[in-house]
Write a protein that holds these residues in place. Structure first.
Motif, PDB file in Angstrom:
ATOM      1  N   VAL A  18      50.736  40.160   2.266  1.00 60.16           N
ATOM      2  CA  VAL A  18      49.594  40.855   2.139  1.00 60.16           C
ATOM      3  C   VAL A  18      48.918  41.775   3.252  1.00 60.16           C
ATOM      4  CG1 VAL A  18      49.609  39.997   0.513  1.00 60.16           C
ATOM      5  CG2 VAL A  18      48.085  39.332   1.690  1.00 60.16           C
ATOM      6  N   ALA A  19      48.748  41.707   3.806  1.00 63.34           N
ATOM      7  CA  ALA A  19      48.394  41.990   5.087  1.00 63.34           C
ATOM      8  C   ALA A  19      49.301  42.175   6.567  1.00 63.34           C
ATOM      9  CB  ALA A  19      47.144  41.770   5.528  1.00 63.34           C
ATOM     10  N   TRP A  20      48.587  43.205   7.471  1.00 61.64           N
ATOM     11  CA  TRP A  20      49.832  43.654   8.394  1.00 61.64           C
ATOM     12  C   TRP A  20      48.879  43.911   9.645  1.00 61.64           C
ATOM     13  CZ3 TRP A  20      49.659  46.591   4.217  1.00 61.64           C
ATOM     14  CH2 TRP A  20      50.060  47.818   5.375  1.00 61.64           C
ATOM     15  N   ALA A  21      48.893  43.963  10.978  1.00 59.29           N
ATOM     16  CA  ALA A  21      48.103  44.293  12.098  1.00 59.29           C
ATOM     17  C   ALA A  21      49.938  44.430  13.252  1.00 59.29           C
ATOM     18  CB  ALA A  21      47.545  43.503  12.222  1.00 59.29           C
ATOM     19  N   TYR A  22      49.003  45.543  14.427  1.00 58.78           N
ATOM     20  CA  TYR A  22      49.659  45.896  15.372  1.00 58.78           C
ATOM     21  C   TYR A  22      49.096  45.214  16.574  1.00 58.78           C
ATOM     22  CZ  TYR A  22      52.107  48.927  12.398  1.00 58.78           C
ATOM     23  OH  TYR A  22      53.024  49.060  11.434  1.00 58.78           O
ATOM     24  N   ILE A  23      49.688  43.816  16.339  1.00 63.06           N
ATOM     25  CA  ILE A  23      48.726  43.609  18.105  1.00 63.06           C
ATOM     26  C   ILE A  23      48.369  44.220  19.041  1.00 63.06           C
ATOM     27  CG2 ILE A  23      48.628  40.854  19.197  1.00 63.06           C
ATOM     28  CD1 ILE A  23      48.165  41.024  15.991  1.00 63.06           C
ATOM     29  N   ALA A  24      49.539  44.843  19.604  1.00 65.62           N
ATOM     30  CA  ALA A  24      49.429  45.736  21.027  1.00 65.62           C
ATOM     31  C   ALA A  24      50.456  47.083  20.867  1.00 65.62           C
ATOM     32  CB  ALA A  24      50.114  45.219  22.090  1.00 65.62           C
ATOM     33  N   PRO A  25      49.880  48.017  19.685  1.00 64.08           N
ATOM     34  CA  PRO A  25      50.381  49.149  19.268  1.00 64.08           C
ATOM     35  C   PRO A  25      50.681  49.817  20.799  1.00 64.08           C
ATOM     36  CG  PRO A  25      48.069  49.124  18.729  1.00 64.08           C
ATOM     37  CD  PRO A  25      48.236  47.706  18.937  1.00 64.08           C
ATOM     38  N   ASP A  26      51.687  51.144  20.545  1.00 66.28           N
ATOM     39  CA  ASP A  26      52.940  51.828  21.549  1.00 66.28           C
ATOM     40  C   ASP A  26      51.375  53.032  21.720  1.00 66.28           C
ATOM     41  OD1 ASP A  26      55.351  50.370  21.163  1.00 66.28           O
ATOM     42  OD2 ASP A  26      55.503  52.585  19.627  1.00 66.28           O
ATOM     43  N   ALA A  27      51.448  52.874  23.336  1.00 62.78           N
ATOM     44  CA  ALA A  27      50.109  54.146  24.001  1.00 62.78           C
ATOM     45  C   ALA A  27      50.158  54.791  23.276  1.00 62.78           C
ATOM     46  CB  ALA A  27      50.631  53.362  25.769  1.00 62.78           C
ATOM     47  N   ASP A  28      51.342  55.811  22.867  1.00 64.93           N
ATOM     48  CA  ASP A  28      51.427  56.807  22.608  1.00 64.93           C
ATOM     49  C   ASP A  28      50.652  57.065  20.783  1.00 64.93           C
ATOM     50  OD1 ASP A  28      52.320  57.986  24.659  1.00 64.93           O
ATOM     51  OD2 ASP A  28      54.541  57.887  23.645  1.00 64.93           O
ATOM     52  N   ALA A  29      50.715  55.252  20.212  1.00 63.35           N
ATOM     53  CA  ALA A  29      50.138  55.874  18.252  1.00 63.35           C
ATOM     54  C   ALA A  29      48.604  55.948  18.785  1.00 63.35           C
ATOM     55  CB  ALA A  29      51.235  54.591  18.202  1.00 63.35           C
TER      56      ALA A  29
ATOM     57  N   THR B 168      47.182  57.159  21.304  1.00 64.03           N
ATOM     58  CA  THR B 168      47.273  58.330  21.727  1.00 64.03           C
ATOM     59  C   THR B 168      47.021  59.732  20.914  1.00 64.03           C
ATOM     60  OG1 THR B 168      47.667  58.085  23.593  1.00 64.03           O
ATOM     61  CG2 THR B 168      47.487  60.828  23.020  1.00 64.03           C
ATOM     62  N   ARG B 169      48.131  58.985  19.772  1.00 63.70           N
ATOM     63  CA  ARG B 169      47.943  59.483  18.355  1.00 63.70           C
ATOM     64  C   ARG B 169      47.255  60.122  17.904  1.00 63.70           C
ATOM     65  NH1 ARG B 169      53.918  59.400  14.755  1.00 63.70           N
ATOM     66  NH2 ARG B 169      52.874  60.762  12.688  1.00 63.70           N
ATOM     67  N   ILE B 170      46.923  58.399  17.200  1.00 60.51           N
ATOM     68  CA  ILE B 170      45.080  58.733  16.161  1.00 60.51           C
ATOM     69  C   ILE B 170      44.251  58.334  17.197  1.00 60.51           C
ATOM     70  CG2 ILE B 170      44.433  56.478  15.143  1.00 60.51           C
ATOM     71  CD1 ILE B 170      47.359  57.042  13.752  1.00 60.51           C
ATOM     72  N   GLY B 171      44.687  58.446  18.269  1.00 57.64           N
ATOM     73  CA  GLY B 171      42.600  58.907  18.955  1.00 57.64           C
ATOM     74  C   GLY B 171      41.540  57.353  18.585  1.00 57.64           C
ATOM     75  N   ARG B 172      42.097  56.564  18.899  1.00 58.75           N
ATOM     76  CA  ARG B 172      41.909  55.051  18.541  1.00 58.75           C
ATOM     77  C   ARG B 172      42.324  53.935  18.752  1.00 58.75           C
ATOM     78  NH1 ARG B 172      37.338  53.487  14.023  1.00 58.75           N
ATOM     79  NH2 ARG B 172      36.436  51.796  14.810  1.00 58.75           N
ATOM     80  N   ASP B 173      41.992  53.427  19.536  1.00 60.13           N
ATOM     81  CA  ASP B 173      42.840  52.193  19.851  1.00 60.13           C
ATOM     82  C   ASP B 173      42.746  51.291  18.450  1.00 60.13           C
ATOM     83  OD1 ASP B 173      44.372  49.311  20.497  1.00 60.13           O
ATOM     84  OD2 ASP B 173      42.985  49.103  22.228  1.00 60.13           O
ATOM     85  N   PHE B 174      43.753  50.831  17.066  1.00 56.35           N
ATOM     86  CA  PHE B 174      43.473  49.928  16.603  1.00 56.35           C
ATOM     87  C   PHE B 174      44.049  48.937  16.200  1.00 56.35           C
ATOM     88  CE2 PHE B 174      47.310  52.967  16.711  1.00 56.35           C
ATOM     89  CZ  PHE B 174      48.155  52.073  16.121  1.00 56.35           C
ATOM     90  N   ALA B 175      44.470  48.069  18.005  1.00 54.07           N
ATOM     91  CA  ALA B 175      45.182  46.833  18.055  1.00 54.07           C
ATOM     92  C   ALA B 175      44.398  45.915  17.569  1.00 54.07           C
ATOM     93  CB  ALA B 175      44.574  46.507  19.799  1.00 54.07           C
ATOM     94  N   LYS B 176      44.742  44.849  16.776  1.00 51.55           N
ATOM     95  CA  LYS B 176      44.845  43.886  15.730  1.00 51.55           C
ATOM     96  C   LYS B 176      43.834  44.399  14.498  1.00 51.55           C
ATOM     97  CE  LYS B 176      44.731  41.270  19.955  1.00 51.55           C
ATOM     98  NZ  LYS B 176      43.934  39.691  20.587  1.00 51.55           N
ATOM     99  N   PHE B 177      43.666  45.780  14.426  1.00 50.29           N
ATOM    100  CA  PHE B 177      42.693  45.889  13.197  1.00 50.29           C
ATOM    101  C   PHE B 177      44.050  45.361  11.868  1.00 50.29           C
ATOM    102  CE2 PHE B 177      40.047  47.976  15.727  1.00 50.29           C
ATOM    103  CZ  PHE B 177      39.286  48.329  14.893  1.00 50.29           C
ATOM    104  N   VAL B 178      43.470  45.232  11.024  1.00 47.87           N
ATOM    105  CA  VAL B 178      44.181  44.511   9.656  1.00 47.87           C
ATOM    106  C   VAL B 178      44.091  45.737   8.460  1.00 47.87           C
ATOM    107  CG1 VAL B 178      44.282  43.263   8.149  1.00 47.87           C
ATOM    108  CG2 VAL B 178      43.922  42.544  10.633  1.00 47.87           C
ATOM    109  N   ALA B 179      45.929  45.920   8.016  1.00 52.32           N
ATOM    110  CA  ALA B 179      45.832  46.547   6.736  1.00 52.32           C
ATOM    111  C   ALA B 179      46.575  45.461   5.539  1.00 52.32           C
ATOM    112  CB  ALA B 179      46.992  47.518   7.427  1.00 52.32           C
ATOM    113  N   PHE B 180      46.045  46.096   4.495  1.00 50.10           N
ATOM    114  CA  PHE B 180      46.504  45.729   3.329  1.00 50.10           C
ATOM    115  C   PHE B 180      47.826  46.439   2.543  1.00 50.10           C
ATOM    116  CE2 PHE B 180      42.718  44.336   4.499  1.00 50.10           C
ATOM    117  CZ  PHE B 180      42.457  43.146   4.625  1.00 50.10           C
ATOM    118  N   ASP B 181      48.720  45.709   1.966  1.00 51.63           N
ATOM    119  CA  ASP B 181      49.028  46.251   0.791  1.00 51.63           C
ATOM    120  C   ASP B 181      48.647  46.469  -0.784  1.00 51.63           C
ATOM    121  OD1 ASP B 181      49.599  44.074  -0.883  1.00 51.63           O
ATOM    122  OD2 ASP B 181      51.482  43.399  -0.328  1.00 51.63           O
TER     123      ASP B 181
END
Length: 97
Positions: free
Chosen positions: A64-75, A77-90
């Motif tokens: 029901v949920a997922w997280a990018y523990i260590a997102p790619d550096a380009d991601a 940069t693209r988002i404009g904020r570090d979202f490591a370990k942030f959790v999204a839901f289905d």
């Protein structure tokens, strides 16, 4: 904002703490009620964000949920904020204000 499954809140955070990526709200790890989630063996690799880890609700449903523990550096940069370990839901989890 709140992420709710059934009548229980899995996450609660101020909207300014969340990150919106591809139509999904990502909640900071400190806002998650981790006692409601357990690690899943499911893995997924996004072509631009990197590898995601999945979580199931304790007792079901699965993934029901997922997280990018260590997102790619380009991601980041693209988002404009570090979202490591942030959790999204289905879609089984209701996101509300």
């Amino acid at each position: 904002m709140k992420a709710t499954l059934g009548d229980r809140a899995i996450a609660t955070a101020d909207a300014k703490e969340l990150v919106m990526i591809e139509g999904n709200w990502y909640f900071p790890p400190s806002s998650i009620n981790w006692s409601m989630l357990e690690s899943s063996p499911t893995v997924y690799t996004c072509p631009w964000k990197g590898q995601a880890e999945y979580y199931s609700h304790v007792g079901g449903p699965k993934d029901v949920a997922w997280a990018y523990i260590a997102p790619d550096a380009d991601a980041v940069t693209r988002i404009g904020r570090d979202f490591a370990k942030f959790v999204a839901f289905d879609s089984s989890v209701v996101i509300s204000e």
